[in-house]
Scaffold this motif. Structure first.
Motif, short mmCIF file in Angstrom:
data_model
loop_
_atom_site.label_atom_id
_atom_site.label_comp_id
_atom_site.label_asym_id
_atom_site.label_seq_id
_atom_site.Cartn_x
_atom_site.Cartn_y
_atom_site.Cartn_z
N GLN A 41 31.56 47.34 48.47
CA GLN A 41 32.87 47.52 48.36
C GLN A 41 33.31 47.61 49.91
OE1 GLN A 41 30.23 49.18 46.79
NE2 GLN A 41 31.46 50.42 44.99
N GLU A 42 32.49 48.18 50.87
CA GLU A 42 33.19 48.12 52.30
C GLU A 42 33.16 46.65 52.79
OE1 GLU A 42 31.91 51.17 55.15
OE2 GLU A 42 30.70 51.93 53.89
N ILE A 43 32.24 45.84 52.24
CA ILE A 43 32.61 44.57 52.76
C ILE A 43 33.72 44.01 52.16
CG2 ILE A 43 31.61 41.98 52.71
CD1 ILE A 43 28.85 43.44 52.54
N ARG A 44 34.15 44.14 51.02
CA ARG A 44 35.30 43.70 50.26
C ARG A 44 36.42 44.26 51.12
NH1 ARG A 44 36.46 46.34 44.58
NH2 ARG A 44 36.59 48.10 46.13
N ASP A 45 36.44 45.68 51.36
CA ASP A 45 37.74 46.26 51.88
C ASP A 45 37.75 46.02 53.45
OD1 ASP A 45 37.91 47.46 49.34
OD2 ASP A 45 37.12 49.33 49.66
N LYS A 46 36.90 45.68 54.21
CA LYS A 46 36.96 45.42 55.49
C LYS A 46 37.21 44.22 55.78
CE LYS A 46 33.99 49.47 56.82
NZ LYS A 46 32.58 49.74 57.16
N TYR A 47 36.89 43.03 54.94
CA TYR A 47 36.63 41.70 55.41
C TYR A 47 38.05 40.97 55.94
CZ TYR A 47 35.10 36.87 54.66
OH TYR A 47 34.44 35.60 54.77
N ALA A 48 38.90 41.29 55.29
CA ALA A 48 39.95 40.63 55.94
C ALA A 48 40.57 41.13 57.20
CB ALA A 48 41.24 40.93 54.78
N ASP A 49 40.11 42.20 57.73
CA ASP A 49 40.68 43.08 59.02
C ASP A 49 39.49 42.77 60.08
OD1 ASP A 49 42.99 44.04 57.59
OD2 ASP A 49 41.87 45.63 57.00
N THR A 58 24.01 44.47 40.10
CA THR A 58 24.51 43.19 39.52
C THR A 58 25.99 43.17 39.30
OG1 THR A 58 23.98 43.70 37.27
CG2 THR A 58 22.38 42.57 38.30
N ASN A 59 26.60 44.09 39.05
CA ASN A 59 27.95 43.82 38.72
C ASN A 59 28.78 44.06 39.93
OD1 ASN A 59 27.66 46.68 39.28
ND2 ASN A 59 28.87 47.40 37.84
N LYS A 60 28.21 44.33 41.33
CA LYS A 60 29.03 44.24 42.28
C LYS A 60 28.84 43.08 43.35
CE LYS A 60 30.25 48.49 41.63
NZ LYS A 60 29.25 49.76 42.41
N ILE A 61 27.86 41.91 42.72
CA ILE A 61 27.55 40.70 43.37
C ILE A 61 28.78 40.12 43.52
CG2 ILE A 61 26.50 38.64 43.30
CD1 ILE A 61 24.25 39.80 41.61
N LYS A 62 29.84 39.89 42.58
CA LYS A 62 30.81 39.15 42.79
C LYS A 62 31.98 39.67 43.82
CE LYS A 62 33.13 42.48 39.34
NZ LYS A 62 33.57 42.75 38.00
N TYR A 63 32.03 40.86 44.64
CA TYR A 63 32.67 41.42 45.42
C TYR A 63 32.27 40.66 46.80
CZ TYR A 63 33.92 45.26 42.43
OH TYR A 63 34.69 45.93 41.47
N ILE A 64 30.90 40.33 46.83
CA ILE A 64 30.43 39.70 48.28
C ILE A 64 29.73 38.40 48.24
CG2 ILE A 64 30.02 42.27 49.11
CD1 ILE A 64 27.07 40.27 48.01
N ILE A 65 29.78 37.87 47.10
CA ILE A 65 28.87 36.53 46.98
C ILE A 65 29.63 35.59 47.85
CG2 ILE A 65 30.25 35.68 45.00
CD1 ILE A 65 26.47 35.13 45.71
N ASP A 66 30.77 35.19 48.05
CA ASP A 66 31.39 34.32 48.83
C ASP A 66 31.91 35.00 50.27
OD1 ASP A 66 33.27 36.23 48.10
OD2 ASP A 66 34.91 34.73 47.76
N LYS A 67 31.42 36.03 50.56
CA LYS A 67 31.49 36.58 51.85
C LYS A 67 30.28 36.65 52.84
CE LYS A 67 35.51 39.20 50.08
NZ LYS A 67 35.63 38.68 48.96
N GLN A 88 26.04 33.77 40.09
CA GLN A 88 27.42 34.08 40.78
C GLN A 88 27.52 32.93 41.99
OE1 GLN A 88 29.89 35.96 40.00
NE2 GLN A 88 28.89 37.47 38.45
N ALA A 89 26.31 32.43 42.52
CA ALA A 89 26.59 31.61 43.67
C ALA A 89 27.00 30.18 43.11
CB ALA A 89 25.01 31.64 44.37
N LYS A 90 26.32 30.01 41.85
CA LYS A 90 26.87 28.73 41.20
C LYS A 90 28.36 28.55 40.99
CE LYS A 90 25.20 25.55 37.65
NZ LYS A 90 24.16 25.26 36.52
#
Length: 232
Positions: free
Chosen positions: A59-67, A82-91, A110-112
């Protein structure tokens, strides 16, 4: 001390530890751990030359990423559900904390979806401490074999966390043990496995980790100061 002064000290200590072990300091990646830190603090570290940022919570990656300033490499270093992978897989550029076949399979899936190959490290509980995440050393072969059949992950090495309560001497033994495991795996032939990263050592023990062969150290409080654990 300021972030600038702390960074200078940490880099000097990494350099001294590397040279004492006959290693090139440039072979050790400093990952600045920004748990509970603001985007402004992270950006200050980046302006001072930090190229890699580690976070414990998706969640911290997701929330800070744009800033956060672009171009920095993000590392997921904490326990990952496993349910949090979607937040960071592309970051993130790497996930350090893979500790089960189920998690590895979901990262691959998720990477696929994002048409990418995710670099991962297998987290090993080298101390056997019950409160630590990670697999037992004897569980590694089956997990490495399974990685050979996955197209969207790439096993790049191992990660461990030494017990906080142990002495530096004991932690050095843990680091030596996982380094031996790392070298042993390097000599074997596993598809889709390349032992090039050994992630171990934090603010209290990174010098011992460097002397034992770590290629990545995860340093938070020694750079940013003590954390305020009242923050989310």
């Amino acid at each position: 001390m300021s972030i600038e002064e702390n960074l200078k000290s940490v880099r000097a200590r990494i350099g001294a530890a590397a040279e004492a072990a006959g290693r090139n300091p440039e072979d050790i990646t400093l990952i600045a751990v920004s748990k509970t830190r603001t985007a402004a603090e992270i950006n200050e570290a980046i302006r001072l030359g930090v190229t890699d940022i580690g976070e414990n919570k998706p969640q911290e990656i997701r929330d800070k990423y744009a800033d956060v300033l672009p171009g920095v490499r993000w590392h997921m270093i904490g326990h990952l559900q496993t349910n949090k992978i979607k937040y960071i897989i592309d970051k993130v550029c790497m996930i350090h904390s893979v500790d089960s076949l189920h998690l590895m399979e979901e990262i691959d899936r998720q990477a696929k979806k994002h048409n990418l190959v995710m670099d991962i490290l297998i987290e090993v509980n080298i101390s056997g401490e019950a409160s630590k995440h990670g697999i037992r050393p004897d569980e590694l072969p089956s997990l490495l074999e399974a990685a050979g059949g996955m197209e969207n992950i790439r096993v790049c090495g191992l990660m461990t966390v030494a017990p906080k309560s142990d002495s530096n001497f004991t932690n050095s033994l843990h680091f030596d043990n996982i380094c031996e495991l790392f070298v042993d795996i390097s000599r074997k032939k596993y598809d889709n496995v390349s032992m090039r990263c050994l992630s171990m050592g934090m603010s209290g023990d990174f010098e011992a980790a460097v002397k034992s062969g770590s290629t990545m150290v995860r340093v938070g409080s020694a750079i940013f100061g003590e954390r305020d654990y009242q923050k989310p």
